[in-house]
Design a protein around this motif. Structure first.
Motif, PDB file in Angstrom:
ATOM      1  N   ALA A 101      37.026  70.610  -3.125  1.00 58.63           N
ATOM      2  CA  ALA A 101      37.440  70.050  -4.425  1.00 58.63           C
ATOM      3  C   ALA A 101      38.958  69.981  -4.501  1.00 58.63           C
ATOM      4  CB  ALA A 101      36.898  70.902  -5.561  1.00 58.63           C
ATOM      5  N   GLY A 102      39.445  68.790  -4.910  1.00 60.67           N
ATOM      6  CA  GLY A 102      40.870  68.630  -5.239  1.00 60.67           C
ATOM      7  C   GLY A 102      41.821  68.902  -4.091  1.00 60.67           C
ATOM      8  N   ARG A 126      30.103  60.880  -3.958  1.00 57.17           N
ATOM      9  CA  ARG A 126      30.300  62.027  -4.876  1.00 57.17           C
ATOM     10  C   ARG A 126      31.198  63.073  -4.227  1.00 57.17           C
ATOM     11  NH1 ARG A 126      24.805  61.635  -6.161  1.00 57.17           N
ATOM     12  NH2 ARG A 126      24.299  63.287  -4.680  1.00 57.17           N
ATOM     13  N   ALA A 127      30.939  63.366  -2.950  1.00 53.82           N
ATOM     14  CA  ALA A 127      31.749  64.373  -2.247  1.00 53.82           C
ATOM     15  C   ALA A 127      33.202  63.911  -2.131  1.00 53.82           C
ATOM     16  CB  ALA A 127      31.165  64.620  -0.854  1.00 53.82           C
ATOM     17  N   ALA A 129      34.722  61.884  -4.281  1.00 57.24           N
ATOM     18  CA  ALA A 129      35.311  61.963  -5.628  1.00 57.24           C
ATOM     19  C   ALA A 129      35.695  63.403  -5.955  1.00 57.24           C
ATOM     20  CB  ALA A 129      34.331  61.409  -6.660  1.00 57.24           C
ATOM     21  N   THR A 130      34.871  64.341  -5.528  1.00 62.25           N
ATOM     22  CA  THR A 130      35.166  65.760  -5.792  1.00 62.25           C
ATOM     23  C   THR A 130      36.371  66.218  -4.973  1.00 62.25           C
ATOM     24  OG1 THR A 130      32.829  66.157  -6.201  1.00 62.25           O
ATOM     25  CG2 THR A 130      34.175  68.092  -5.763  1.00 62.25           C
ATOM     26  N   ALA A 131      36.480  65.722  -3.774  1.00 60.62           N
ATOM     27  CA  ALA A 131      37.574  66.146  -2.891  1.00 60.62           C
ATOM     28  C   ALA A 131      38.917  65.571  -3.324  1.00 60.62           C
ATOM     29  CB  ALA A 131      37.265  65.736  -1.457  1.00 60.62           C
ATOM     30  N   GLY A 218      32.433  57.886  -9.944  1.00 61.88           N
ATOM     31  CA  GLY A 218      33.638  58.266 -10.681  1.00 61.88           C
ATOM     32  C   GLY A 218      34.892  57.537 -10.257  1.00 61.88           C
ATOM     33  N   ARG A 234      40.371  57.373  -8.127  1.00 59.38           N
ATOM     34  CA  ARG A 234      39.517  58.443  -8.646  1.00 59.38           C
ATOM     35  C   ARG A 234      39.823  58.659 -10.134  1.00 59.38           C
ATOM     36  NH1 ARG A 234      37.373  62.138 -10.900  1.00 59.38           N
ATOM     37  NH2 ARG A 234      36.977  64.227 -10.092  1.00 59.38           N
TER      38      ARG A 234
END
Ligand SMILES: C[S@@+](CC[C@H](N)C(=O)[O-])C[C@H]1O[C@@H](n2cnc3c(N)ncnc32)[C@H](O)[C@@H]1O
Length: 234
Positions: A101-102, A126-127, A129-131, A218, A234
């Motif tokens: 994440a981030g 999704r992964a 967007a989370t990263a 997202g 993002r």
């Protein structure tokens, strides 16, 4: 039928790196900017882009590559280059299982989405967007929109008097899938020395459908480029 790149890893760079590096350089000139958090290289393959990203950026490049054969080439490319080694971190897993994440404000994913079906693409996006941190940029190559029977030559190169060449044949599979057979040949004095092949299965997606998948994960689409590149925020 696996997608292990066990055969392809040997030939990928020799046949394709020249064209690939030209496209990658042009796209990075236009879309990379100056990442300040980190960079993600998804489906890093033999590390052609990983190496360029590490040389252009001051932040860590997180390279995601599940195939051991491709990672071996990637690591050989970096070996001994002490100026880039501290900035590349390698993840031996599918992007769907990245679980970070981030960690990046720029993500790069070329020639990889086509291998994922709708559900794996959703998990992958999704992964991603989370990263990415909010405002981070994704440069991603769409899956193909259609498949027709086709055959094309790969670039060929002389190596010590031997000719290394290859071809790709494309076959539609049902309405929404495609199969690519990559054949690689080594010839000497016009005679075939050896031939190897590997088959990859791919999935089609319409442009609007893939844009909708990005939005669902997202992202906001902010641009397009060639070949079949979508740029999203993002
Ligand atoms: C055709 S290669 C492209 C490599 C590189 N991006 C390039 O353009 O040269 C596709 C790469 O994606 C990797 N890959 C396949 N499925 C993946 C997944 N689910 N997550 C991350 N990488 C994946 C493959 O192992 C392979 O190295």
């Amino acid at each position: 039928m696996g997608q292990e790149y066990a055969v392809t890893a040997e030939f990928y760079d020799l046949l394709q790196a020249t064209e690939h590096l030209a496209v990658t350089g042009r796209l990075l000139d236009r879309w990379l900017g100056r990442p300040e958090v980190g960079v993600l290289d998804v489906g890093a393959g033999t590390g052609l882009a990983t190496n360029l990203l590490a040389r252009r950026c001051a932040v860590t490049v997180h390279a995601v590559e599940p195939a051991a054969s491709m990672r071996a080439v990637l690591l050989s490319r970096l070996a001994g280059h002490t100026e880039v080694l501290p900035r590349v971190r390698l993840y031996a897993r599918n992007v769907q299982d990245l679980g970070l994440a981030g960690i990046a404000d720029f993500a790069w994913c070329l020639n990889t989405m086509a291998g994922l079906d709708l559900s794996d693409r959703a998990a992958a996006l999704r992964a991603l967007a989370t990263a990415l941190v909010p405002g981070g940029r994704l440069v991603v190559q769409r899956p193909p929109t259609r498949a027709a029977e086709d055959r094309r030559d790969l670039p060929s190169w002389q190596l010590g008097g031997d000719l290394y060449s290859g071809e790709v044949t494309t076959s539609p599979v049902g309405a929404d899938r495609v199969r690519w057979r990559f054949s690689y040949r080594v010839s000497r004095d016009g005679a075939l020395v050896r031939e190897e092949s590997e088959v990859f299965d791919g999935h089609l997606a319409t442009e609007s459908g893939f844009d909708a998948e990005l939005v669902a994960a997202g992202f906001t689409v902010i641009g397009t480029d060639d070949p079949d590149i979508v740029v999203a925020r993002r």
